[in-house]
Enzyme design. Structure first.
Site, PDB file in Angstrom:
ATOM      1  N   GLU A  94      79.150  48.857 -19.996  1.00 33.61           N
ATOM      2  CA  GLU A  94      78.113  49.539 -20.942  1.00 33.61           C
ATOM      3  C   GLU A  94      76.963  49.690 -20.140  1.00 33.61           C
ATOM      4  O   GLU A  94      76.994  49.371 -19.458  1.00 33.61           O
ATOM      5  CB  GLU A  94      76.701  47.763 -21.600  1.00 33.61           C
ATOM      6  CG  GLU A  94      78.096  46.800 -22.395  1.00 33.61           C
ATOM      7  CD  GLU A  94      77.883  45.837 -23.038  1.00 33.61           C
ATOM      8  OE1 GLU A  94      76.741  45.648 -22.448  1.00 33.61           O
ATOM      9  OE2 GLU A  94      78.135  45.330 -23.309  1.00 33.61           O
ATOM     10  N   LYS A 147      73.321  50.334 -18.224  1.00 33.90           N
ATOM     11  CA  LYS A 147      72.156  49.366 -18.074  1.00 33.90           C
ATOM     12  C   LYS A 147      70.966  49.978 -17.769  1.00 33.90           C
ATOM     13  O   LYS A 147      70.404  50.649 -17.475  1.00 33.90           O
ATOM     14  CB  LYS A 147      73.107  48.304 -16.641  1.00 33.90           C
ATOM     15  CG  LYS A 147      71.727  48.099 -15.890  1.00 33.90           C
ATOM     16  CD  LYS A 147      72.106  47.460 -14.623  1.00 33.90           C
ATOM     17  CE  LYS A 147      71.621  45.940 -13.790  1.00 33.90           C
ATOM     18  NZ  LYS A 147      69.622  46.475 -14.737  1.00 33.90           N
ATOM     19  N   ARG A 170      63.984  42.903 -20.365  1.00 32.94           N
ATOM     20  CA  ARG A 170      64.930  42.283 -20.770  1.00 32.94           C
ATOM     21  C   ARG A 170      64.705  41.119 -22.184  1.00 32.94           C
ATOM     22  O   ARG A 170      63.215  41.068 -21.977  1.00 32.94           O
ATOM     23  CB  ARG A 170      65.391  40.976 -19.770  1.00 32.94           C
ATOM     24  CG  ARG A 170      66.699  39.492 -20.673  1.00 32.94           C
ATOM     25  CD  ARG A 170      68.414  40.130 -20.411  1.00 32.94           C
ATOM     26  NE  ARG A 170      68.844  39.797 -20.766  1.00 32.94           N
ATOM     27  CZ  ARG A 170      69.982  38.910 -20.539  1.00 32.94           C
ATOM     28  NH1 ARG A 170      69.684  39.709 -18.149  1.00 32.94           N
ATOM     29  NH2 ARG A 170      70.943  38.355 -20.404  1.00 32.94           N
ATOM     30  N   ARG A 225      74.022  33.009 -13.112  1.00 32.62           N
ATOM     31  CA  ARG A 225      74.023  34.428 -12.558  1.00 32.62           C
ATOM     32  C   ARG A 225      75.722  34.315 -12.339  1.00 32.62           C
ATOM     33  O   ARG A 225      76.036  33.738 -11.074  1.00 32.62           O
ATOM     34  CB  ARG A 225      73.658  35.184 -11.318  1.00 32.62           C
ATOM     35  CG  ARG A 225      73.314  36.281 -10.614  1.00 32.62           C
ATOM     36  CD  ARG A 225      72.860  36.585  -9.298  1.00 32.62           C
ATOM     37  NE  ARG A 225      71.034  36.473  -9.579  1.00 32.62           N
ATOM     38  CZ  ARG A 225      70.919  37.276 -10.468  1.00 32.62           C
ATOM     39  NH1 ARG A 225      71.404  38.586 -10.721  1.00 32.62           N
ATOM     40  NH2 ARG A 225      68.941  37.602 -10.399  1.00 32.62           N
TER      41      ARG A 225
HETATM   42  P1  ATP Z   1      67.705  44.078 -12.299  1.00 28.47           P
HETATM   43  O1  ATP Z   1      66.171  43.509 -10.866  1.00 28.47           O
HETATM   44  O2  ATP Z   1      69.147  44.601 -11.647  1.00 28.47           O
HETATM   45  O3  ATP Z   1      67.303  44.116 -13.302  1.00 28.47           O
HETATM   46  P2  ATP Z   1      67.569  41.144 -12.733  1.00 28.47           P
HETATM   47  O4  ATP Z   1      67.607  40.143 -12.385  1.00 28.47           O
HETATM   48  O5  ATP Z   1      66.742  40.863 -13.675  1.00 28.47           O
HETATM   49  O6  ATP Z   1      68.011  42.406 -12.043  1.00 28.47           O
HETATM   50  P3  ATP Z   1      70.345  40.937 -13.795  1.00 28.47           P
HETATM   51  O7  ATP Z   1      71.074  40.480 -14.469  1.00 28.47           O
HETATM   52  O8  ATP Z   1      70.501  40.709 -11.790  1.00 28.47           O
HETATM   53  O9  ATP Z   1      68.982  40.424 -13.663  1.00 28.47           O
HETATM   54  O10 ATP Z   1      70.789  42.122 -13.935  1.00 28.47           O
HETATM   55  C1  ATP Z   1      71.067  42.156 -15.322  1.00 28.47           C
HETATM   56  C2  ATP Z   1      69.939  42.846 -16.095  1.00 28.47           C
HETATM   57  O11 ATP Z   1      69.894  43.893 -16.478  1.00 28.47           O
HETATM   58  C3  ATP Z   1      68.996  42.784 -17.570  1.00 28.47           C
HETATM   59  O12 ATP Z   1      68.503  40.956 -17.180  1.00 28.47           O
HETATM   60  C4  ATP Z   1      68.616  43.489 -18.195  1.00 28.47           C
HETATM   61  O13 ATP Z   1      67.089  43.314 -18.216  1.00 28.47           O
HETATM   62  C5  ATP Z   1      69.066  44.598 -18.026  1.00 28.47           C
HETATM   63  N1  ATP Z   1      70.488  45.043 -18.892  1.00 28.47           N
HETATM   64  C6  ATP Z   1      70.026  46.403 -19.144  1.00 28.47           C
HETATM   65  N2  ATP Z   1      70.809  46.909 -20.112  1.00 28.47           N
HETATM   66  C7  ATP Z   1      72.453  45.868 -20.270  1.00 28.47           C
HETATM   67  C8  ATP Z   1      73.270  45.275 -20.335  1.00 28.47           C
HETATM   68  N3  ATP Z   1      73.783  45.745 -21.074  1.00 28.47           N
HETATM   69  N4  ATP Z   1      73.915  43.932 -20.226  1.00 28.47           N
HETATM   70  C9  ATP Z   1      73.110  42.853 -19.932  1.00 28.47           C
HETATM   71  N5  ATP Z   1      72.183  43.572 -19.117  1.00 28.47           N
HETATM   72  C10 ATP Z   1      71.360  44.488 -19.125  1.00 28.47           C
END
Ligand code: ATP
Length: 671
Positions: free
Chosen positions: A304, A306, A311, A488
């Site tokens: 998908e 990103k 979030r 995670r």
């Molecule tokens: P990051 O700095 O990468 O956002 P994080 O620790 O906040 O890190 P991660 O789980 O590592 O979170 O990365 C996933 C993040 O990417 C999710 O928290 C979400 O906000 C974002 N995101 C964007 N598109 C998607 C998607 N298609 N599916 C899941 N998460 C997504």
């Protein structure tokens, strides 16, 4: 399985059945826990104490659990003490009749406000005996401090703290050896540490959760006439509570339900429900598409986009009501952050439109998605920086300048049923059926199910062209593709465009200190000391100095923001090297998390990140540090305890080492 061996009775707290649990009993347990670092022993003390509460005063179980995890209410309730060092010092001074200057001096010498409070108390002659503190009383007192608002809040908070402090240690003999950090009467110490948000017991929230399950199952066995529960039952109880709590993270609901129905019946009574945010599932970083292919070998996965926004978890119950959830028939709309913070005041525009995006047969849902800034004229997504310019609170729909589009990527609850255990393929199909996309307002995350390297590479390029950060790659079928709240997981991988040749991910680090600038920058901080979080002992381990990536305007606003949280000396839970030339000019309360990018990682005697993770082959226990770190942005959605962990830093370092081994060791050359 440890069978609970009773510690010496004189050491273990007791009180009359039915009486409110004395706060001192909890502090005595904390003191026992403080004397060990062994997780199993900590768990045993914790669970023995909870059993005692269950046996004697079960109604106090909820506040006891909350005080153990250093919280007053579930995260989504947004109740925070928000009390800095200066207010606590004021309260200690006013309670004990010592001047603020003396308290400050003590704090400089002792470095631990909890012990300063103990010292102040033990020198104070007691004129009258105050009523001893109870767990209920402390919880209530702290709650009222946390929820104060309006005029004169600061002083009223100080008064609230004074009230609690003056009753602290009323039961103890008063003789305290403050040269000993550990053991001894300690209500004042733990009260102050609670206020600071760090009990420093090495008591992780997960440990309390498991101890609670053990306590309840053993207690239930005892009530049924057995000595203890069987190891198999203990295991089942632990798994039950873990699952239920991950879907419904609210002790306020789970604890009473457990008392009423028994732990083994929790699942029927406590289910994921709209209105209570769950902790989102998170992804593991990867550095190359080939790494993704290795991980998902012989399994189907999906890619998908990103999206680069914020979030969000959106909860909804239609007004007409949802057959499975009668109480909510008045309707409900709510939007929560990654942190379970209520974002309703930030996104009223989303909440107002929500009902127009659902199909008529959709009566309730919990949606996992990303809010992204949207360019109405060009009909495309905008970079994250645009989203940052939106106000965080009290947004009025008519004033919204930065429009957002919601990109949905997962559905956790639909029409009265939790669907987290279904496969991603099934959830995605339900998601597509339940909503009607509207351009620029609501869309499904773009996905591609091709399994070939070339297809993934092309899709990654497209995602970058569409202003996304890269790809999320997720397990698509089978039990492993279920939604794993708060984890995670290796079933979700992220590939970020910027890190394909770097270390795989950026880091989210806590700002501990700063150095005054040089040249043009003398009136602001020019560089900062950052740390990662070690959840095992709840410390912040230094990982780098950073002075790159800041514009002059950013430096000015950071100076303004950080000046408010300067403290006289490092907190006792800062793990930093003590060499004089490595000390920052000022230290801060641990409050802000920054996202930082790095070229690579290296071992350094100057920093302590991951030094307990066994990464240093020389045995010197050097820490890991970042080379050429660069500031990206402030992470408002993360609290310090959610910063990148020491273990994650160590993992990044190890991964990089296995790639670059042939090039010889990296050198530590930060400024
Ligand atoms: P990051 O700095 O990468 O956002 P994080 O620790 O906040 O890190 P991660 O789980 O590592 O979170 O990365 C996933 C993040 O990417 C999710 O928290 C979400 O906000 C974002 N995101 C964007 N598109 C998607 C998607 N298609 N599916 C899941 N998460 C997504």
């Amino acid at each position: 399985q440890t069978v609970l061996s009773a510690p010496k009775t004189d050491a273990f707290p007791d009180w009359k059945a039915g009486e409110p649990v004395p706060y001192e009993a909890l502090c005595r347990t904390f003191s026992l826990i403080e004397l060990t670092t062994k997780r199993l022993i900590i768990m045993e003390y914790c669970s023995l104490f909870l059993r005692q509460v269950l046996r004697l005063t079960p109604n106090d179980l909820l506040p006891t659990v909350l005080l153990m995890i250093n919280k007053l209410a579930p995260d989504y309730a947004g109740i925070e003490l928000g009390i800095g060092e200066s207010l606590i010092m004021k309260a200690i001074g006013e309670t004990t009749g010592r001047s603020l200057a003396v308290i400050k001096q003590d704090q400089k010498e002792i470095g631990d406000l909890g012990l300063v409070a103990v010292k102040s108390r033990s020198t104070q002659p007691t004129m009258f005996k105050p009523k001893p503190l109870t767990i209920q009383g402390v919880h209530k007192g702290l709650m009222s401090i946390a929820t104060m608002s309006g005029n004169g809040t600061q002083q009223r908070k100080v008064d609230g703290i004074k009230k609690l402090l003056s009753a602290a240690d009323a039961r103890s003999s008063g003789k305290v050896d403050i040269t000993k950090d550990k053991g001894g009467p300690s209500e004042a110490k733990f009260l102050v540490r609670f206020l600071e948000g760090k009990l420093r017991l090495g008591l992780a929230e997960k440990t309390v959760l498991v101890s609670l399950a053990q306590a309840v199952i053993h207690h239930e066995a005892q009530v049924a006439g057995k000595t203890v529960a069987s190891p198999a039952d203990v295991e089942k109880a632990e798994a039950m509570l873990k699952t239920v709590y991950s879907e419904l993270p609210s002790y306020d609901i789970v604890v009473p339900a457990m008392l009423e129905h028994g732990i083994m019946h929790l699942k029927e009574n406590c289910k994921l429900r709209p209105g209570i945010p769950l902790k989102p599932m998170l992804a593991k970083p990867t550095k190359a598409i080939t790494e993704v292919l290795d991980r998902f070998e012989n399994q189907t996965f999906t890619c998908e986009y990103k999206y680069d926004g914020e979030r969000a978890q959106i909860h909804y119950v239609a007004k007409s009501g949802d057959a499975g959830n009668k109480e909510s028939s008045n309707g409900l709309t709510a939007i929560f952050s990654r942190n379970s913070e209520d974002l309703s005041k930030k996104y009223p525009d989303i909440l107002a439109k929500l009902h127009t995006w659902v199909r008529p047969e959709t009566t309730s849902f919990v949606l996992d998605c990303e809010t992204v800034a949207w360019d109405v004229a060009e009909r495309k997504v905008l970079p994250f920086q645009q989203l940052m310019t939106r106000k965080r609170k009290d947004v009025k729909i008519e004033d919204v300048k930065v429009k957002v589009c919601v990109f949905a990527f997962d559905l956790l609850y639909l029409n009265g049923e939790a669907i987290v255990e279904q496969s991603l393929r099934e959830r995605r199909a339900l998601l597509a059926d339940a909503f009607a996309p509207v351009e620029g307002e609501f869309a499904m995350a773009v996905h591609m199910d091709g399994q070939e390297l070339d297809a993934i590479q092309t899709f990654l390029d497209e995602s970058v062209k569409a202003s996304c950060e890269g790809l999320m790659v997720k397990m698509l079928d089978g039990a492993e593709s279920g939604y794993e709240p708060s984890k995670r997981s290796r079933n979700w991988l992220k590939i970020k465009k910027d890190y394909l040749s770097g270390v795989g991910d950026s880091l989210d680090l806590v700002v501990l200190g700063a150095y005054y600038g040089k040249g043009k920058r003398t009136s602001v901080y020019g560089a900062f000391l950052l740390a990662c979080h070690n959840p095992n002992n709840d410390t912040y381990e230094t990982v780098c100095n950073i002075g790159t990536g800041f514009s002059e305007a950013v430096l000015e606003s950071l100076h303004e923001q950080l000046s408010e949280i300067v403290i006289d000396r490092p907190k006792p839970f800062y793990a930093h090297s003590t060499g004089g030339q490595h000390q920052p000019d000022v230290w801060f309360e641990p409050r802000y998390v920054w996202e930082v990018r790095t070229a690579d990682l290296t071992l350094s005697p100057r920093y302590l990140a991951g030094s307990r993770e066994g990464v240093d082959p020389s045995g010197e226990r050097r820490g890991i540090s970042l080379r050429f770190p660069r500031f990206i942005r402030i992470r408002d959605d993360k609290k310090p305890a959610e910063a990148t962990t020491s273990r994650q830093v160590a993992e990044m370092y190890r991964k990089q080492e296995s790639v670059t081994k042939s090039k010889g060791p990296a050198v530590d050359d930060d400024f």
